[in-house]
Design a protein around this motif. Structure first.
Motif, PDB file in Angstrom:
ATOM      1  N   ASP A   1      -1.548   6.877   5.116  1.00 42.83           N
ATOM      2  CA  ASP A   1      -1.419   5.471   4.755  1.00 42.83           C
ATOM      3  C   ASP A   1      -0.991   4.705   6.007  1.00 42.83           C
ATOM      4  OD1 ASP A   1      -1.086   3.396   2.581  1.00 42.83           O
ATOM      5  OD2 ASP A   1       0.876   3.345   3.554  1.00 42.83           O
ATOM      6  N   GLU A   2      -1.613   3.524   6.208  1.00 34.96           N
ATOM      7  CA  GLU A   2      -1.412   2.796   7.469  1.00 34.96           C
ATOM      8  C   GLU A   2       0.058   2.560   7.844  1.00 34.96           C
ATOM      9  OE1 GLU A   2      -4.562  -0.254   7.309  1.00 34.96           O
ATOM     10  OE2 GLU A   2      -3.531  -1.036   9.096  1.00 34.96           O
TER      11      GLU A   2
ATOM     12  N   MET B   1       1.449  10.216   2.661  1.00 35.94           N
ATOM     13  CA  MET B   1       1.867   8.963   3.313  1.00 35.94           C
ATOM     14  C   MET B   1       1.420   8.897   4.774  1.00 35.94           C
ATOM     15  SD  MET B   1       5.436   7.790   1.679  1.00 35.94           S
ATOM     16  CE  MET B   1       5.370   7.055   0.024  1.00 35.94           C
TER      17      MET B   1
ATOM     18  N   VAL C   1       1.187   4.391  -2.919  1.00 40.88           N
ATOM     19  CA  VAL C   1       1.177   5.851  -2.704  1.00 40.88           C
ATOM     20  C   VAL C   1       2.440   6.438  -3.347  1.00 40.88           C
ATOM     21  CG1 VAL C   1       1.203   7.742  -1.015  1.00 40.88           C
ATOM     22  CG2 VAL C   1      -0.116   5.665  -0.524  1.00 40.88           C
TER      23      VAL C   1
ATOM     24  N   GLY D   1       0.834  -1.212   0.000  1.00 33.43           N
ATOM     25  CA  GLY D   1       0.000   0.000   0.000  1.00 33.43           C
ATOM     26  C   GLY D   1       0.864   1.255   0.000  1.00 33.43           C
ATOM     27  N   HIS D   2       1.939   1.211   0.779  1.00 32.67           N
ATOM     28  CA  HIS D   2       2.896   2.325   0.842  1.00 32.67           C
ATOM     29  C   HIS D   2       3.522   2.559  -0.548  1.00 32.67           C
ATOM     30  CE1 HIS D   2       6.570   4.477   2.115  1.00 32.67           C
ATOM     31  NE2 HIS D   2       7.206   3.614   1.356  1.00 32.67           N
TER      32      HIS D   2
END
Ligand code: 76R
Length: 255
Positions: free
Chosen positions: A226-227, A223, A181, A177-178
């Motif tokens: 983002d988790e 970011m 982004v 996921g990172h």
């Protein structure tokens, strides 16, 4: 026993921050200032040309704000070469007008999150594009005439959120996921991620380059939602500046 993701290390990195003693600089005789500029320009030019080592990259930046005035970044194949580069700067007359308010030591790294295949089957097994991508992460070049942002960061080891207690699959999903982004900033931001575990106070040094400072702000901001960062990111101090050619040092110091 839990398995740490595999990593491979590339070049070592020194972020050498310098503050100028402006009062001493203004008070110094013209001749002394000229000698200081010329020695520092020689130093910077020979290090940017990597005359001191087999391989690497170096660049100088002016830092905005009170935390420092100059940042010299060196990437070199060995930690010893970084040490030599740092000490050689101390031999220049300009060093006498500077303090080192802070510095950061790290080593570029790629991990199993980037490619399992690369670690399991070796560099020859992966396609040319991925091999070049990995090589670029381990042996980064420094873009010309660009803004820079440097900050150290760690992954949280809290009671509620502990990155290191997650399974590899959970971590890999968060890193993917990172990466999604990050890839939105392709062509705008170049990032160098270097591990400082065992070398410095945080777990990584993050160096971002971009031709527009708002892209730097935007990527860091995005970011945060983002988790991987919102739950697990912990940050140190931020430094922002701009690269300049060594020959502009005299103009920079003249104000
Ligand atoms: O997808 C891929 O191919 C690579 C995925 C990837 C990894 C494994 C990736 C992509 N990064 C990885 C690892 Mn990153 N990165 C940061 C920051 O400010 C913040 O919130 C974080 C600072 C930025 C701006 C950034 C940018 N990344 C890491 C790690 C190590 C984690 C570990 O090992 O546990 C850290 C600390 C970190 C931090 N990352 C990308 C980017 C960008 C722009 C990308 C897109 C892919 C690329 O351009 O290479």
């Amino acid at each position: 026993m839990p398995q740490a993701p595999q990593t491979e290390e590339g070049w070592y990195a020194l972020h050498d921050f310098r503050s100028i003693d402006w009062d001493a600089w203004r008070d110094a005789p013209e001749r002394e200032r000229e000698r200081a500029v010329s020695e520092a320009v020689d130093y910077l030019q020979s290090h940017e040309a990597i005359e001191d080592a087999d391989d690497g990259a170096s660049a100088v930046f002016s830092i905005v704000g009170h935390k420092a005035d100059l940042l010299i970044i060196h990437f070199r194949p060995t930690l010893d070469a970084l040490s030599t580069a740092e000490r050689r700067f101390e031999q220049t007359a300009l060093a006498g007008f500077t303090d080192q308010p802070t510095s950061y030591v790290s080593v570029t790294e790629v991990s199993g999150y980037v490619s399992d295949e690369y670690f399991e089957e070796g560099a020859d097994a992966v396609d040319e594009g991925l091999r070049r991508y990995i090589e670029g992460k381990m042996k980064p070049d420094i873009p010309d005439d660009e803004y820079v942002s440097f900050y150290p960061m760690s992954k949280r080891r809290g009671e509620e959120y502990n990155w290191y207690d997650l399974s590899f699959e959970e971590r890999a999903e968060l890193m993917s996921g990172h990466g999604d982004v990050g890839r939105k900033y392709a062509g705008k931001i170049k990032q160098v991620i270097a591990s400082s575990v065992g070398f410095d106070d945080y777990e990584w040094g993050v160096t971002l380059f971009g031709s527009d400072p708002t892209d730097i702000k935007d990527i860091v901001y995005e970011m945060r939602f983002d988790e991987a960062s919102s739950r697990y990111g912990e940050f140190g101090q931020f430094y922002v500046g701009r690269r300049f050619p060594p020959t502009d040092l005299g103009a920079y110091l003249a104000g």
